[in-house]
Design an enzyme around this catalytic site. Sequence first.
Site, short mmCIF file in Angstrom:
data_model
loop_
_atom_site.label_atom_id
_atom_site.label_comp_id
_atom_site.label_asym_id
_atom_site.label_seq_id
_atom_site.Cartn_x
_atom_site.Cartn_y
_atom_site.Cartn_z
N ASP A 279 20.99 23.69 -10.23
CA ASP A 279 20.03 24.67 -9.72
C ASP A 279 19.28 24.04 -8.55
OD1 ASP A 279 18.82 27.36 -11.40
OD2 ASP A 279 17.71 26.66 -9.65
N TYR B 168 23.44 42.34 -0.24
CA TYR B 168 23.72 42.00 -1.64
C TYR B 168 24.91 42.82 -2.17
CZ TYR B 168 22.32 41.10 -6.57
OH TYR B 168 22.27 40.73 -7.89
N LYS C 225 28.26 41.18 -3.56
CA LYS C 225 28.66 41.37 -4.95
C LYS C 225 30.00 42.11 -5.06
CE LYS C 225 25.35 39.35 -7.32
NZ LYS C 225 25.62 38.01 -7.88
N1 NAD Z 1 18.36 40.40 -12.83
C1 NAD Z 1 19.15 41.43 -12.57
O1 NAD Z 1 18.77 42.58 -12.78
C2 NAD Z 1 20.54 41.20 -12.03
C3 NAD Z 1 21.38 42.31 -11.92
C4 NAD Z 1 22.68 42.14 -11.43
C5 NAD Z 1 23.11 40.89 -11.05
N2 NAD Z 1 22.27 39.82 -11.15
C6 NAD Z 1 22.81 38.52 -10.74
O2 NAD Z 1 22.72 37.61 -11.81
C7 NAD Z 1 22.55 36.28 -11.30
C8 NAD Z 1 21.31 35.67 -11.92
O3 NAD Z 1 20.19 36.48 -11.59
P1 NAD Z 1 18.75 36.31 -12.27
O4 NAD Z 1 18.17 37.66 -12.40
O5 NAD Z 1 18.83 35.43 -13.46
O6 NAD Z 1 17.98 35.57 -11.06
P2 NAD Z 1 16.90 34.40 -11.05
O7 NAD Z 1 16.32 34.40 -9.67
O8 NAD Z 1 15.95 34.55 -12.18
O9 NAD Z 1 17.79 33.10 -11.26
C9 NAD Z 1 18.71 32.68 -10.30
C10 NAD Z 1 18.81 31.16 -10.36
O10 NAD Z 1 19.72 30.74 -9.33
C11 NAD Z 1 19.16 29.64 -8.67
N3 NAD Z 1 19.66 29.55 -7.29
C12 NAD Z 1 19.40 30.39 -6.25
N4 NAD Z 1 20.01 29.96 -5.14
C13 NAD Z 1 20.67 28.82 -5.46
C14 NAD Z 1 21.47 27.91 -4.75
N5 NAD Z 1 21.69 28.08 -3.44
N6 NAD Z 1 22.01 26.85 -5.39
C15 NAD Z 1 21.77 26.66 -6.70
N7 NAD Z 1 21.00 27.49 -7.45
C16 NAD Z 1 20.45 28.54 -6.84
C17 NAD Z 1 17.65 29.91 -8.68
O11 NAD Z 1 16.91 28.72 -8.44
C18 NAD Z 1 17.47 30.47 -10.07
O12 NAD Z 1 17.23 29.47 -11.03
C19 NAD Z 1 22.49 36.41 -9.79
O13 NAD Z 1 23.75 36.19 -9.23
C20 NAD Z 1 22.06 37.85 -9.59
O14 NAD Z 1 22.47 38.32 -8.33
C21 NAD Z 1 20.99 39.95 -11.62
#
Ligand code: NAD
Length: 254
Positions: free
Chosen positions: A38, A155, A159
């Site tokens: 991370d 995005y 995706k």
């Molecule tokens: N939360 C939602 O509703 C949702 C919906 C659809 C898809 N997603 C996808 O699920 C995944 C996780 O989302 P989340 O909601 O847990 O987000 P979040 O922001 O809570 O967690 C994402 C994590 O990724 C880490 N990160 C970001 N950029 C990085 C990099 N360059 N290198 C290493 N680590 C990095 C961040 O530090 C964080 O810990 C993402 O790919 C997001 O696009 C989330």
Amino acid sequence: MAGRFTGRVAFVTGGSRGIGKGIVERFAEEGAKVAFIDLNEEALAETTNELREKGYEVFSKVANVVDADQVEGAIKEAYEAFGSLDILVNNAGVIRDNLLFKMTDSDWQTVMDVHLKGSFNAARAAQKYMVENKYGRIINISSTSALGNRGQANYAAAKAGLQGFTKTLAIELGRYGITANSVAPGFIETEMTMETAERIGVPFEQLIQHSVANIPVGRSGKPADIANAVVFFADEKSSFVSGQVIYVAGGPKN
Ligand SMILES: NC(=O)c1ccc[n+]([C@@H]2O[C@H](COP(=O)([O-])OP(=O)(O)OC[C@H]3O[C@@H](n4cnc5c(N)ncnc54)[C@H](O)[C@@H]3O)[C@@H](O)[C@H]2O)c1
């Protein structure tokens, strides 16, 4: 007691919080040795300590998925620490939402880099070990936004791109005992959606209620809901399931 993933090693990007953390926890609970990287140093340390206190064997490292050397290095270290690399989950993600006419070059590029370049970097590094071992499970976290979402041209493109990437990995790597699949979450309660609420200036509870109004099962998603789908694809028994996308969104999406 032996779990479903005992003897397996899982590597999760962005595993310190939110969905990634839910996935890391689930693999650990089911017996896997888990490595995660991370960018967020503080959250990484906190999650690592939390898991070790529960007695789980974890490897974690601060690394940026966009930097190929950092990702390759972390995967190599995890492989050397645990002796194998069986499961890769490309989960690290960011959003830079804006309507098209206000979207900057940097908003576009950052989102492409983290989701697409990041997943490419990690998959390319991981496949080396998986091909050698003739076994692997790659799971890429997409989104319902792949189908289009206002304010998310960057995005949505990333995706959707991830889904094409997944299918191509499935085609190329199948002969080596490696499957590649994608989990596409709908609205999940995490720091990411909390930050969205903050950015648009509504209380998080209100954003949740607004989302739930359009979710057939009548509730919002939790990281554990996504982890559930990820472990299905990661299961050794799912060896005939590859190149698929499963929408985990509390109902069908158009
Ligand atoms: N939360 C939602 O509703 C949702 C919906 C659809 C898809 N997603 C996808 O699920 C995944 C996780 O989302 P989340 O909601 O847990 O987000 P979040 O922001 O809570 O967690 C994402 C994590 O990724 C880490 N990160 C970001 N950029 C990085 C990099 N360059 N290198 C290493 N680590 C990095 C961040 O530090 C964080 O810990 C993402 O790919 C997001 O696009 C989330």
